[in-house]
Scaffold this motif. Structure first.
Motif, short mmCIF file in Angstrom:
data_model
loop_
_atom_site.label_atom_id
_atom_site.label_comp_id
_atom_site.label_asym_id
_atom_site.label_seq_id
_atom_site.Cartn_x
_atom_site.Cartn_y
_atom_site.Cartn_z
N ILE A 145 4.59 -19.71 49.61
CA ILE A 145 5.74 -19.35 48.80
C ILE A 145 6.87 -18.99 49.75
O ILE A 145 6.70 -18.15 50.65
N SER A 146 8.04 -19.61 49.59
CA SER A 146 9.14 -19.40 50.52
C SER A 146 10.47 -19.40 49.77
O SER A 146 10.79 -20.35 49.05
N LEU A 147 11.24 -18.30 49.91
CA LEU A 147 12.51 -18.13 49.21
C LEU A 147 13.59 -17.69 50.18
O LEU A 147 13.29 -17.18 51.28
N LYS A 148 14.85 -17.85 49.78
CA LYS A 148 15.96 -17.41 50.62
C LYS A 148 17.06 -16.83 49.75
O LYS A 148 17.20 -17.18 48.57
N VAL A 149 17.88 -15.95 50.36
CA VAL A 149 18.99 -15.30 49.67
C VAL A 149 20.22 -15.36 50.57
O VAL A 149 20.15 -14.92 51.73
N PRO A 150 21.36 -15.87 50.10
CA PRO A 150 22.58 -15.84 50.92
C PRO A 150 23.11 -14.42 51.01
O PRO A 150 23.14 -13.69 50.01
N LEU A 151 23.55 -14.01 52.20
CA LEU A 151 24.02 -12.65 52.42
C LEU A 151 25.53 -12.54 52.38
O LEU A 151 26.06 -11.43 52.42
N LEU A 152 26.26 -13.65 52.35
CA LEU A 152 27.70 -13.63 52.17
C LEU A 152 28.13 -14.94 51.53
O LEU A 152 27.42 -15.94 51.64
N THR A 153 29.27 -14.92 50.86
CA THR A 153 29.74 -16.11 50.16
C THR A 153 30.90 -16.81 50.87
O THR A 153 31.25 -17.93 50.53
N GLN A 170 2.31 -17.27 53.50
CA GLN A 170 1.23 -18.25 53.52
C GLN A 170 -0.09 -17.51 53.33
O GLN A 170 -0.30 -16.46 53.94
N SER A 171 -0.96 -18.08 52.53
CA SER A 171 -2.23 -17.40 52.28
C SER A 171 -3.38 -18.39 52.24
O SER A 171 -3.21 -19.52 51.75
N TRP A 172 -4.53 -17.95 52.76
CA TRP A 172 -5.76 -18.73 52.77
C TRP A 172 -6.79 -17.94 51.95
O TRP A 172 -7.22 -16.86 52.34
N TRP A 173 -7.18 -18.51 50.81
CA TRP A 173 -7.96 -17.79 49.80
C TRP A 173 -9.37 -18.39 49.72
O TRP A 173 -9.54 -19.56 49.39
N ARG A 185 -8.76 -14.46 52.75
CA ARG A 185 -9.20 -14.35 54.14
C ARG A 185 -8.06 -13.99 55.09
O ARG A 185 -8.23 -13.20 56.01
N GLU A 186 -6.89 -14.57 54.86
CA GLU A 186 -5.75 -14.35 55.75
C GLU A 186 -4.46 -14.58 54.98
O GLU A 186 -4.35 -15.53 54.19
N THR A 187 -3.49 -13.72 55.18
CA THR A 187 -2.16 -13.88 54.62
C THR A 187 -1.14 -13.59 55.70
O THR A 187 -1.23 -12.56 56.38
N ASN A 188 -0.20 -14.49 55.91
CA ASN A 188 0.86 -14.33 56.91
C ASN A 188 2.20 -14.11 56.23
O ASN A 188 2.57 -14.87 55.32
N TYR A 189 2.92 -13.09 56.69
CA TYR A 189 4.22 -12.73 56.13
C TYR A 189 5.30 -13.02 57.18
O TYR A 189 5.16 -12.63 58.34
N GLN A 190 6.37 -13.69 56.77
CA GLN A 190 7.40 -14.09 57.71
C GLN A 190 8.80 -13.84 57.16
O GLN A 190 9.41 -14.73 56.59
#
Length: 354
Positions: A145-153, A170-173, A185-190
């Protein structure tokens, strides 16, 4: 491994997007920068509506004018003919929903692979920590799952630049391991901050941009299962028609050495660069609007260790797309960063890269 350290030390600045300031909002903030683009867009709309075929829709006319403004930003109005590629057109589509509070904007690819088969898991890491090691299966589920947010317009330093905050999970279930209650088993946060600016460099008739960013990646675990690192990077982006390329070298921010393996402070994985290398190369190609091919590779030329991943999205039914992924090498996940794995997975793409 604390993200605030990155924020204090570096100007946190994008990846894999072309956030062109095509339709800056006239909201009083950066008003002088927003008005030229807004006026040019309105002028283009007026002329296009007068000249358009009666069967043309308003959406088609708006798209045409958005592309005209985008070309002027990328090309710096130097009079040359400019063709927008797949990345630029993705950003134009995203701009229409950027202010909608009910729309989440994807960053990297979003997918679910209910079936993901791997030939090797780092069972040694779990020894002495739990009873998982002997019960882990080589078939699991994987999702991103990957999302983004603009910080200025408005533009910051140059016309068309922008800053974003992005977050990728990212997750490995171990969904098929009933004996150990089907754990993750493993979840990576970025989390990451990234900055983009277009550049007036058009090799082979394509478009270019530079990205500077900083990111933190960890698995959120403690003691002997803890893994993580921080890095800053520069990313060169190139697009031409249905092809896109990314070349991203990085520098790892050093951490202090651990006094003991169970110490909560210090470097959890001091040799991670031996396996992850110092750069990442990505390539994408969109074929016939239905299929998307992707490649990603890393390498450390000193240790000759690296990683390659190939992906393919394909139509299923309606708007639903299938996704197949095959990979080989080191560093697919942080807990397995020093284990050579071969993996194949198949499932559903929630969003495409292009």
């Amino acid at each position: 491994m604390i993200l605030l350290v990155l924020i204090r030390r570096y100007l946190l600045l994008l990846t894999f997007l072309f956030p062109l300031q095509v339709l800056a909002e006239d909201n009083g903030i950066g008003e002088s920068a927003a008005k030229p683009h807004k006026k040019a867009f309105e002028t283009c709309l007026f002329k296009a509506i007068k000249a358009a075929d009666k069967t043309a829709t308003l959406a088609e006319i708006e798209t045409y004018c958005e592309q005209q403004i985008a070309r002027s930003i990328i090309n710096k109005n130097n009079g040359k003919t400019l063709e927008l590629g797949v990345l630029a057109n993705r950003v134009i589509r995203e701009k229409r929903t950027a202010a909608d509070p009910y729309v989440l904007t994807p960053h990297k690819m979003n997918y679910i692979l209910p079936l993901s088969m791997v030939d090797e898991i780092n069972r040694e890491a779990y020894q002495g920590f739990s009873d998982w090691a002997d019960e882990l299966k080589d078939v699991e589920a994987k999702f991103q799952i990957s999302l983004k947010v603009p910080l200025l317009t408005d533009s910051l330093f140059r016309e068309g630049d922008q800053i974003f905050f992005g977050f990728t999970l990212q997750s490995w279930w171990q969904i098929y391991s009933e004996e150990i209650s089907k754990p993750f088993r493993e979840t990576n946060y970025q989390p990451e901050f990234f900055y983009f600016t277009p550049i007036s460099f058009h090799p082979f008739g394509g478009n270019s941009a530079l990205v500077v960013g900083a990111e933190h990646q960890s698995n959120g675990r403690s003691q002997i299962l803890s893994r993580g690192w921080n890095r800053v990077y520069v990313n060169y982006l190139y697009e031409k028609r249905n092809f896109a390329l990314s070349l991203r070298p990085w520098y790892r921010i050093p951490e202090s050495e651990k006094k003991s393996p169970s110490d909560g402070q210090g470097d959890d994985n001091p040799d991670i660069l031996d396996y992850m290398g110092y750069f990442e190369l990505g390539m994408l190609y969109k074929y016939d609007s239905e299929y998307e091919l992707s490649f990603m590779g890393r390498n450390n030329f000193a240790t000759h260790k690296g990683f390659v991943e190939f992906g393919l999205t394909f139509p299923l039914w309606g708007k639903l797309k299938g996704y197949a992924q095959i990979s080989s090498g080191y560093g697919e996940s942080l807990i397995d960063y020093n284990v050579n794995q071969k993996r194949f997975g198949i499932g559903i793409a929630l969003t495409n890269l292009l």
